[in-house]
Design an enzyme around this catalytic site. Structure first.
Site, PDB file in Angstrom:
ATOM      1  N   HIS A   1     -14.906   7.220 -42.819  1.00 24.29           N
ATOM      2  CA  HIS A   1     -15.635   7.346 -44.135  1.00 24.29           C
ATOM      3  C   HIS A   1     -16.644   8.464 -44.082  1.00 24.29           C
ATOM      4  O   HIS A   1     -17.710   8.052 -43.597  1.00 24.29           O
ATOM      5  CB  HIS A   1     -16.127   5.866 -44.440  1.00 24.29           C
ATOM      6  CG  HIS A   1     -14.992   4.875 -44.913  1.00 24.29           C
ATOM      7  ND1 HIS A   1     -14.151   5.153 -46.018  1.00 24.29           N
ATOM      8  CD2 HIS A   1     -15.063   3.507 -44.517  1.00 24.29           C
ATOM      9  CE1 HIS A   1     -13.339   3.943 -45.925  1.00 24.29           C
ATOM     10  NE2 HIS A   1     -13.764   2.966 -44.843  1.00 24.29           N
TER      11      HIS A   1
ATOM     12  N   ASN B   1     -11.190  -2.138 -35.047  1.00 24.35           N
ATOM     13  CA  ASN B   1     -11.330  -1.200 -36.025  1.00 24.35           C
ATOM     14  C   ASN B   1     -12.991  -0.979 -36.666  1.00 24.35           C
ATOM     15  O   ASN B   1     -13.525  -1.982 -36.629  1.00 24.35           O
ATOM     16  CB  ASN B   1     -10.638  -1.399 -37.337  1.00 24.35           C
ATOM     17  CG  ASN B   1     -10.325  -0.541 -38.474  1.00 24.35           C
ATOM     18  OD1 ASN B   1      -9.904   0.612 -38.160  1.00 24.35           O
ATOM     19  ND2 ASN B   1     -10.627  -0.878 -39.695  1.00 24.35           N
TER      20      ASN B   1
ATOM     21  N   GLU C   1      -9.158   4.848 -42.365  1.00 23.22           N
ATOM     22  CA  GLU C   1      -9.507   4.442 -43.716  1.00 23.22           C
ATOM     23  C   GLU C   1     -10.189   5.840 -43.939  1.00 23.22           C
ATOM     24  O   GLU C   1     -11.459   5.908 -44.775  1.00 23.22           O
ATOM     25  CB  GLU C   1     -10.464   3.404 -43.944  1.00 23.22           C
ATOM     26  CG  GLU C   1      -9.964   2.090 -43.310  1.00 23.22           C
ATOM     27  CD  GLU C   1     -11.056   0.800 -43.451  1.00 23.22           C
ATOM     28  OE1 GLU C   1     -12.152   0.966 -44.187  1.00 23.22           O
ATOM     29  OE2 GLU C   1     -10.894   0.024 -42.820  1.00 23.22           O
TER      30      GLU C   1
ATOM     31  N   GLU D   1     -15.181  -4.330 -37.691  1.00 25.98           N
ATOM     32  CA  GLU D   1     -16.595  -3.982 -37.760  1.00 25.98           C
ATOM     33  C   GLU D   1     -17.468  -5.059 -37.188  1.00 25.98           C
ATOM     34  O   GLU D   1     -18.164  -5.689 -37.651  1.00 25.98           O
ATOM     35  CB  GLU D   1     -16.914  -3.937 -39.431  1.00 25.98           C
ATOM     36  CG  GLU D   1     -16.285  -2.845 -40.045  1.00 25.98           C
ATOM     37  CD  GLU D   1     -16.207  -3.004 -41.513  1.00 25.98           C
ATOM     38  OE1 GLU D   1     -17.105  -3.806 -42.012  1.00 25.98           O
ATOM     39  OE2 GLU D   1     -15.932  -2.035 -42.480  1.00 25.98           O
TER      40      GLU D   1
ATOM     41  N   ASP E   1     -11.914   8.816 -46.074  1.00 23.52           N
ATOM     42  CA  ASP E   1     -12.190   9.625 -47.211  1.00 23.52           C
ATOM     43  C   ASP E   1     -13.414  10.443 -47.099  1.00 23.52           C
ATOM     44  O   ASP E   1     -14.123  10.249 -46.142  1.00 23.52           O
ATOM     45  CB  ASP E   1     -12.244   8.514 -48.413  1.00 23.52           C
ATOM     46  CG  ASP E   1     -13.336   7.307 -48.205  1.00 23.52           C
ATOM     47  OD1 ASP E   1     -14.082   7.415 -47.108  1.00 23.52           O
ATOM     48  OD2 ASP E   1     -13.085   6.384 -48.794  1.00 23.52           O
TER      49      ASP E   1
HETATM   50  O1  9MR Z   1     -11.772  -0.665 -50.417  1.00 28.80           O
HETATM   51  C1  9MR Z   1     -12.243  -2.151 -50.512  1.00 28.80           C
HETATM   52  C2  9MR Z   1     -12.888  -2.639 -51.761  1.00 28.80           C
HETATM   53  O2  9MR Z   1     -12.119  -2.563 -52.802  1.00 28.80           O
HETATM   54  C3  9MR Z   1     -13.522  -4.103 -51.481  1.00 28.80           C
HETATM   55  O3  9MR Z   1     -14.469  -4.332 -52.530  1.00 28.80           O
HETATM   56  C4  9MR Z   1     -14.443  -3.931 -50.105  1.00 28.80           C
HETATM   57  C5  9MR Z   1     -15.049  -5.138 -50.195  1.00 28.80           C
HETATM   58  O4  9MR Z   1     -16.001  -5.151 -49.193  1.00 28.80           O
HETATM   59  O5  9MR Z   1     -13.828  -3.426 -49.126  1.00 28.80           O
HETATM   60  C6  9MR Z   1     -13.168  -2.249 -49.201  1.00 28.80           C
HETATM   61  O6  9MR Z   1     -12.605  -1.777 -48.049  1.00 28.80           O
HETATM   62  C7  9MR Z   1     -13.148  -1.789 -47.010  1.00 28.80           C
HETATM   63  C8  9MR Z   1     -12.360  -1.854 -45.646  1.00 28.80           C
HETATM   64  O7  9MR Z   1     -11.666  -3.372 -45.958  1.00 28.80           O
HETATM   65  C9  9MR Z   1     -13.048  -2.068 -44.373  1.00 28.80           C
HETATM   66  N1  9MR Z   1     -14.202  -0.687 -44.251  1.00 28.80           N
HETATM   67  C10 9MR Z   1     -14.760  -0.561 -45.010  1.00 28.80           C
HETATM   68  C11 9MR Z   1     -13.913  -0.502 -46.682  1.00 28.80           C
HETATM   69  C12 9MR Z   1     -14.645   0.238 -47.684  1.00 28.80           C
HETATM   70  O8  9MR Z   1     -15.905  -0.643 -48.015  1.00 28.80           O
END
Ligand code: 9MR
Length: 345
Positions: free
Chosen positions: A235, A199, A264, A158, A266
């Site tokens: 997402h 990513n 990722e 990101e 969903d």
């Molecule tokens: O799914 C993850 C969640 O449990 C955490 O609280 C969160 C913190 O920022 O991160 C989520 O995973 C993220 C991933 O690492 C990067 N892309 C976005 C995902 C969803 O927020």
């Protein structure tokens, strides 16, 4: 004639290659074998430890796993110099025992950084030179620890904003844009066989983000930096149109020589769940996998959690949820069956 008969007999005895297998797959692992790509899920480490049914489904269904949180900086080095690898190690060990490959997530991000680091940068006790050393040590230590055990690393996560500008993270602000090339080089030195990825989210459709990311990749390649893959987080939500150009976007990155992965996936919805919404969700998942399979360079299709019992969505989007392939009780939803119906083009 005799030799023709022998030749035909030999052909008949040779098992059909995977792509000619037209049975409906039994499960996602079977689908992965039939299509030749890896099908993965993010793993919630507490559930892996404590929930036998979760563990069973994860290990049965998936050929690839990503740590949802266990490999992030705040998880592995909560205090400076104090490394806590137990969770990440448990995930890697479980994967090895179950014949699953691992995506490392993530070496450099602006989120989930330990407080000692962000506070030190804020109050000036960590200056730019020290920050660069800290980053190099982190990338090197973590990539080296899992050397040979990680198929692909999300090296940077990101780094681009939705308007196509570079994200003003502590890395960019204090180290300048060259940090991206540095971290890829450090990661490659530490684990030369891992595929190194950039990513991001919204990369499925957001034009300014796509264009900037393409130019980052070209720029890195022009400098000889080892970058091997592009990760589309994927997402999605059914209240938005499906990103219909996604396969073309994948191809533009593949044309640069990159491997492609959906990292990722969903598909969330505004609650309550209805049969119609589940049908739409199933179509989105199916289209996403179809898009991936239509691009030769797309090698992995990973979902960000496989059960609505554990999903980041309800905690982040008020009134939304039900984004996964299986419900809270691990019953397959229409989306799960839709994936099994996808054929390789
Ligand atoms: O799914 C993850 C969640 O449990 C955490 O609280 C969160 C913190 O920022 O991160 C989520 O995973 C993220 C991933 O690492 C990067 N892309 C976005 C995902 C969803 O927020």
């Amino acid at each position: 004639m005799k030799s023709l008969i022998i030749a035909l007999a030999l052909v008949a005895a040779i098992p059909l290659p995977a792509h000619a297998d037209h049975r409906t797959p039994r499960d996602l692992r079977d689908l992965a074998h039939q299509t030749g790509i890896r099908i993965g899920s993010a793993v919630d480490i507490a559930s892996l430890r404590d929930e036998a049914d979760y563990r069973k489904v994860l290990n049965r269904e998936f050929t690839h796993v990503t740590a949802e949180n266990a490999m992030k900086w705040e998880s592995v080095e909560p205090e400076r110099g104090v490394f806590t690898w137990a969770d990440a190690d448990a995930l890697v060990d479980n994967a090895r025992r179950n014949n699953q490959k691992v995506r490392g997530h993530t070496l450099v991000w602006h989120n989930q950084l330990p407080a000692w680091l962000t506070t030190g940068v804020e109050n000036g006790t960590i200056d730019a030179a020290e920050l660069r050393n800290i980053l190099r040590d982190h990338v090197t230590t973590q990539a080296r620890r899992y050397k040979g055990k990680i198929r692909a690393w999300d090296v940077v996560n990101e780094v681009v904003n939705d308007d196509g500008t570079m994200r003003q993270s502590i890395w960019l602000t204090h180290l300048g844009p060259g940090y991206i090339a540095d971290v890829f080089r450090w990661a490659h030195r530490a684990d030369p066989h891992a595929k190194l990825y950039i990513n991001d989210y919204n990369l499925e459709w957001n034009v300014p983000k796509i264009e900037t990311t393409l130019s980052i990749v070209k720029d890195l390649q022009a400098q000889g930096v080892p970058i091997h893959g592009i990760g589309f987080q994927g997402h999605l939500g059914i209240q938005y149109d499906y990103p219909g150009d996604w396969a073309n976007v994948m191809r533009r990155f593949a044309d640069l020589g990159l491997e492609v992965a959906v990292t990722e996936m969903d598909v969330r919805m505004v609650l309550p769940v209805t049969p119609e919404k589940l049908t739409t969700q199933a179509e989105y998942y199916q289209r996403a996998l179809t898009d991936c399979l239509s691009v030769k360079a797309c090698r992995e299709f990973t979902v960000w959690g496989f059960t609505d019992r554990h999903s980041w969505v309800p905690g982040w989007f008020e009134g939304e949820g039900a984004a996964c392939l299986l419900d809270e009780n691990l019953a397959p939803k229409p989306a799960y069956h839709a994936l099994l119906g996808v054929k390789k083009a």
